[in-house]
Design a protein around this motif. Structure first.
Motif, PDB file in Angstrom:
ATOM      1  N   ILE A  97      -4.608   8.315  11.697  1.00 13.92           N
ATOM      2  CA  ILE A  97      -4.154   7.120  12.416  1.00 13.92           C
ATOM      3  C   ILE A  97      -3.053   6.412  11.636  1.00 13.92           C
ATOM      4  O   ILE A  97      -2.029   6.015  12.199  1.00 13.92           O
ATOM      5  N   TRP A  98      -3.237   6.276  10.322  1.00 19.56           N
ATOM      6  CA  TRP A  98      -2.267   5.593   9.476  1.00 19.56           C
ATOM      7  C   TRP A  98      -0.929   6.336   9.476  1.00 19.56           C
ATOM      8  O   TRP A  98       0.124   5.740   9.461  1.00 19.56           O
ATOM      9  N   SER A  99      -0.993   7.652   9.504  1.00 17.30           N
ATOM     10  CA  SER A  99       0.235   8.456   9.536  1.00 17.30           C
ATOM     11  C   SER A  99       1.026   8.214  10.815  1.00 17.30           C
ATOM     12  O   SER A  99       2.256   8.160  10.790  1.00 17.30           O
ATOM     13  N   ILE A 100       0.324   8.073  11.920  1.00 20.08           N
ATOM     14  CA  ILE A 100       1.002   7.798  13.195  1.00 20.08           C
ATOM     15  C   ILE A 100       1.632   6.406  13.171  1.00 20.08           C
ATOM     16  O   ILE A 100       2.758   6.223  13.637  1.00 20.08           O
ATOM     17  N   ILE A 101       0.936   5.445  12.594  1.00 18.91           N
ATOM     18  CA  ILE A 101       1.495   4.092  12.473  1.00 18.91           C
ATOM     19  C   ILE A 101       2.746   4.122  11.599  1.00 18.91           C
ATOM     20  O   ILE A 101       3.756   3.485  11.911  1.00 18.91           O
ATOM     21  N   ASP A 102       2.686   4.905  10.502  1.00 14.22           N
ATOM     22  CA  ASP A 102       3.847   4.998   9.601  1.00 14.22           C
ATOM     23  C   ASP A 102       5.055   5.627  10.291  1.00 14.22           C
ATOM     24  O   ASP A 102       6.178   5.396   9.857  1.00 14.22           O
ATOM     25  N   LEU A 103       4.831   6.368  11.323  1.00 13.67           N
ATOM     26  CA  LEU A 103       5.941   6.931  12.095  1.00 13.67           C
ATOM     27  C   LEU A 103       6.909   5.826  12.521  1.00 13.67           C
ATOM     28  O   LEU A 103       8.119   6.012  12.517  1.00 13.67           O
ATOM     29  N   LEU A 121      -7.305   8.793  -0.226  1.00 17.51           N
ATOM     30  CA  LEU A 121      -8.768   8.714  -0.231  1.00 17.51           C
ATOM     31  C   LEU A 121      -9.367   8.717   1.171  1.00 17.51           C
ATOM     32  O   LEU A 121     -10.483   9.201   1.367  1.00 17.51           O
ATOM     33  N   THR A 122      -8.638   8.184   2.149  1.00 14.10           N
ATOM     34  CA  THR A 122      -9.173   8.122   3.517  1.00 14.10           C
ATOM     35  C   THR A 122      -8.543   9.169   4.436  1.00 14.10           C
ATOM     36  O   THR A 122      -8.821   9.167   5.632  1.00 14.10           O
ATOM     37  N   LEU A 123      -7.708  10.045   3.843  1.00  8.34           N
ATOM     38  CA  LEU A 123      -6.951  11.023   4.624  1.00  8.34           C
ATOM     39  C   LEU A 123      -6.158  10.328   5.731  1.00  8.34           C
ATOM     40  O   LEU A 123      -6.107  10.771   6.884  1.00  8.34           O
ATOM     41  N   GLY A 124      -5.529   9.236   5.341  1.00  6.66           N
ATOM     42  CA  GLY A 124      -4.693   8.485   6.292  1.00  6.66           C
ATOM     43  C   GLY A 124      -5.498   7.936   7.443  1.00  6.66           C
ATOM     44  O   GLY A 124      -5.004   7.860   8.564  1.00  6.66           O
ATOM     45  N   CYS A 125      -6.733   7.526   7.139  1.00  5.11           N
ATOM     46  CA  CYS A 125      -7.662   7.049   8.183  1.00  5.11           C
ATOM     47  C   CYS A 125      -7.748   8.099   9.283  1.00  5.11           C
ATOM     48  O   CYS A 125      -7.662   7.792  10.463  1.00  5.11           O
ATOM     49  N   GLY A 137      -0.338   2.001  -4.365  1.00  7.62           N
ATOM     50  CA  GLY A 137      -1.644   1.499  -3.917  1.00  7.62           C
ATOM     51  C   GLY A 137      -2.013   1.990  -2.526  1.00  7.62           C
ATOM     52  O   GLY A 137      -3.111   2.516  -2.309  1.00  7.62           O
ATOM     53  N   THR A 138      -1.094   1.855  -1.583  1.00  4.23           N
ATOM     54  CA  THR A 138      -1.394   2.306  -0.228  1.00  4.23           C
ATOM     55  C   THR A 138      -1.369   3.837  -0.151  1.00  4.23           C
ATOM     56  O   THR A 138      -2.051   4.417   0.694  1.00  4.23           O
ATOM     57  N   PHE A 183       6.082  14.293   7.186  1.00  4.43           N
ATOM     58  CA  PHE A 183       5.715  15.398   8.072  1.00  4.43           C
ATOM     59  C   PHE A 183       4.703  16.333   7.412  1.00  4.43           C
ATOM     60  O   PHE A 183       3.709  16.720   8.034  1.00  4.43           O
ATOM     61  N   PHE A 184       4.972  16.691   6.154  1.00  4.63           N
ATOM     62  CA  PHE A 184       4.104  17.666   5.490  1.00  4.63           C
ATOM     63  C   PHE A 184       2.928  17.039   4.748  1.00  4.63           C
ATOM     64  O   PHE A 184       1.862  17.659   4.648  1.00  4.63           O
ATOM     65  N   PHE A 185       3.103  15.844   4.206  1.00  3.15           N
ATOM     66  CA  PHE A 185       2.055  15.223   3.394  1.00  3.15           C
ATOM     67  C   PHE A 185       1.707  13.811   3.857  1.00  3.15           C
ATOM     68  O   PHE A 185       1.162  13.018   3.088  1.00  3.15           O
ATOM     69  N   GLY A 186       2.008  13.497   5.100  1.00  2.00           N
ATOM     70  CA  GLY A 186       1.759  12.154   5.623  1.00  2.00           C
ATOM     71  C   GLY A 186       0.295  11.783   5.642  1.00  2.00           C
ATOM     72  O   GLY A 186      -0.062  10.630   5.422  1.00  2.00           O
ATOM     73  N   GLY A 187      -0.558  12.742   5.865  1.00  2.00           N
ATOM     74  CA  GLY A 187      -1.991  12.473   5.917  1.00  2.00           C
ATOM     75  C   GLY A 187      -2.570  12.030   4.586  1.00  2.00           C
ATOM     76  O   GLY A 187      -3.597  11.349   4.548  1.00  2.00           O
TER      77      GLY A 187
END
Length: 109
Positions: A67-73, A60-64, A53-54, A37-41
């Motif tokens: 988008i990547w943070s939403i997928i990780d949900l 580096l990509t700020l969680g794309c 690694g991920t 929630f706080f550092f997902g990006g």
């Protein structure tokens, strides 16, 4: 699932040691969700779960761009379960090593 068969070989004392170590080492669901929630990006939850690694890629990509943070949900629960199973397997292996060392020491004497 393999841990079920490995646990059958453990004594009551070893099962208690396993439970104690799991309580100490397991990854917390609450902590993982708070990190998401706080550092997902920037991949905070992935660092916590040992996915360095991920985590770096997310940082580096700020969680794309989120988008990547939403997928990780949708993926976090599975990641937590896999990590805790991995931790349990490590503990079982350590217990078996201790048992084998003890048995080898007893036969050497």
């Amino acid at each position: 699932m393999n841990n079920i068969y490995a646990k059958q070989e453990l004594t009551t004392q070893e099962l208690q040691m396993l439970a104690s170590e799991m309580d100490r080492r397991k990854k917390s669901t609450t902590t993982t969700w708070l990190l998401w929630f706080f550092f997902g990006g920037i991949g905070g939850h992935r660092y916590y779960l040992g996915k360095i690694g991920t985590g770096i890629a997310m940082t580096l990509t700020l969680g794309c761009f989120g988008i990547w943070s939403i997928i990780d949900l949708f993926l976090i629960s599975g990641m937590i379960n896999r990590k805790n199973t991995e931790i349990e397997t490590e503990i079982i292996n350590e217990l078996n090593l201790m048992k084998n060392a003890k048995n080898n020491g007893a036969t050497a004497v």
